[in-house]
Design an enzyme around this catalytic site. Structure first.
Site, mmCIF file in Angstrom:
data_model
loop_
_atom_site.group_PDB
_atom_site.id
_atom_site.type_symbol
_atom_site.label_atom_id
_atom_site.label_comp_id
_atom_site.label_asym_id
_atom_site.label_seq_id
_atom_site.Cartn_x
_atom_site.Cartn_y
_atom_site.Cartn_z
ATOM 1 N N GLU A 143 0.824 -1.211 0.000
ATOM 2 C CA GLU A 143 0.000 0.000 0.000
ATOM 3 C C GLU A 143 0.861 1.266 0.000
ATOM 4 O O GLU A 143 0.484 2.280 -0.596
ATOM 5 C CB GLU A 143 -0.942 0.010 1.205
ATOM 6 N N THR A 169 1.630 5.814 -7.308
ATOM 7 C CA THR A 169 2.324 4.969 -8.278
ATOM 8 C C THR A 169 1.346 3.951 -8.863
ATOM 9 O O THR A 169 0.537 3.378 -8.145
ATOM 10 C CB THR A 169 3.505 4.225 -7.621
ATOM 11 N N TYR A 171 -5.042 6.517 5.785
ATOM 12 C CA TYR A 171 -5.324 5.536 4.739
ATOM 13 C C TYR A 171 -4.537 4.238 4.961
ATOM 14 O O TYR A 171 -5.098 3.144 4.964
ATOM 15 C CB TYR A 171 -4.991 6.105 3.360
ATOM 16 N N ASP A 225 -8.829 6.588 -0.363
ATOM 17 C CA ASP A 225 -7.786 6.980 -1.302
ATOM 18 C C ASP A 225 -8.437 7.671 -2.496
ATOM 19 O O ASP A 225 -9.644 7.916 -2.510
ATOM 20 C CB ASP A 225 -6.934 5.786 -1.726
#
Length: 380
Positions: free
Chosen positions: A40, A46, A129, A147
């Site tokens: 994560e 990315t 998150y 997210d």
């Protein structure tokens, strides 16, 4: 979201979940919290396609948190090279060492990631998150995540005309009640996570946002949420989430490739606009119309009297966090060996730069960041 919509979401995910190196075949299986944390963190900013190979190589070298904690920063940066946002790699190492030190003090072996949000968010680099992802995916707790994928889905599903980062006065939920914008999104995330299947709901929404509810050209006909989506019902999916003003800032400068007479390259790890704390080429800002030759800023790193030749080696573009970089490359060859090099003041290179010299053949390992490697590629 209503229970029947969440049920359709689970069914869709079971049929469409991509095979990923960090995702078990059994979607209901608890996961290694260390593996969740690493994957994560890599996935922040990315693309999944990029992270796959990095994750496999990382886990082969650092299969658990105790192995990672024994590594040094230089090696960690090498395995992170190309993923960008190097503060993530530095924080990963700091957290690994912290968790292992705590395990030793508390006689809890082997070391493992904490099981509460408070403990996780107290660790370097772990925010709301990532903590939610670890607690949800690894420990199957009823913890929410939020997210970019979930923000996009919630904005469309509930027709939210604001972003989590907007000021509080802009945030109105579906009842019209004014509340903090971030809290409005987290409220919906917690509703989705208030279930024994929270881990599946969270991951399914991330997958849905990545593959179906995309930023551009969303595939609404294939979406399990379309039956309850306000933006879809009103034909307005393109309006949500509202556009965010670009935060990118342009930066123009020069990267120096300073080569000593004995074939060593100058590396610095402090006093630079970017990449503080890791070996990088010296770089500084200048205007687009900077004069040719040796800039005055460059003479902080070598004595101009010892220059054999300089060569303009083109330029490259690069992005670091919010900076959109256009950087020219200047190769400076010196007549003195690395051990004898001084700045134009006649004194040693300013200690604030934390300067070292690396062998040219070791450059690919020593400069573990794509900014420096792009510059070097222009020279050699």
């Amino acid at each position: 979201m209503e229970s029947n919509i969440l049920k359709r979401l689970r069914e869709w995910f079971k049929k469409n979940a991509a095979m990923l190196p960090w995702r078990p075949t059994d979607l209901d299986a608890p996961r290694d919290p260390y593996a969740v944390w690493i994957s994560e963190t890599m996935l922040q900013q990315t693309q999944v396609a990029t992270v796959r190979d990095y994750y496999i190589k990382w886990m082969k070298r650092f299969p658990d948190i105790e192995t990672l904690a024994k590594a040094n920063e230089e090696e960690v940066f090498r395995y992170w090279q190309g993923l960008g946002y190097y503060s993530r790699a530095r924080n990963i190492l700091r957290t690994a060492k912290t968790v292992c030190e705590q395990a030793v003090r508390q006689a809890h072996r082997p070391a493992t990631m904490p099981r509460t949000r408070k403990e996780l968010e107290a660790l370097p680099g772990i925010g709301a998150y990532t903590a939610g992802a670890i607690l949800s995916l690894a420990y199957h707790q009823r913890e929410a995540i939020l997210d970019g994928n979930l923000v996009r889905i919630f904005a469309r599903f509930y027709a939210l005309d604001f972003l989590p980062t907007d000021k509080a006065s802009a945030g109105k939920n579906t009842t019209g009640k004014n509340e903090g914008c971030a809290e409005a999104y987290w409220k919906y995330a917690r509703e989705v996570a208030d279930s024994p299947k929270a881990y599946m709901h969270n991951e399914a929404l991330m997958e849905l946002g990545r593959t179906v509810c995309k930023s551009k050209n969303p595939e609404c006909a294939n979406c399990p949420l379309s039956g309850g989506c306000r933006a879809f019902a009103e034909g307005r999916t393109g309006e949500f989430p509202p556009k965010r003003k670009s935060a990118q800032r342009e930066w123009r400068g020069t990267a120096l490739v300073v080569e000593s007479a004995d074939g060593k390259l100058l590396a610095v790890s402090a006093g630079q606009p970017f990449l503080a704390g890791q070996a990088t080429l010296p770089h500084f800002e200048h205007s687009r119309n900077a004069t040719a030759g040796i800039p005055a800023e460059a003479e902080a790193y070598f004595n101009a009297d010892n220059v054999v030749h300089t060569r303009e080696c083109g330029s490259f573009r690069h992005n670091i966090t919010v900076h959109k970089i256009e950087c020219r490359v200047l190769h400076v060859k010196l007549s003195t060996k690395a051990s004898k090099c001084v700045a134009s003041s006649g004194k040693k290179i300013d200690p604030q730069f934390n300067a070292t010299w690396v062998k040219k053949e070791d450059a690919a390992k020593a400069f573990a960041n794509s900014f420096s490697l792009k510059a070097l590629k222009n020279v050699f």
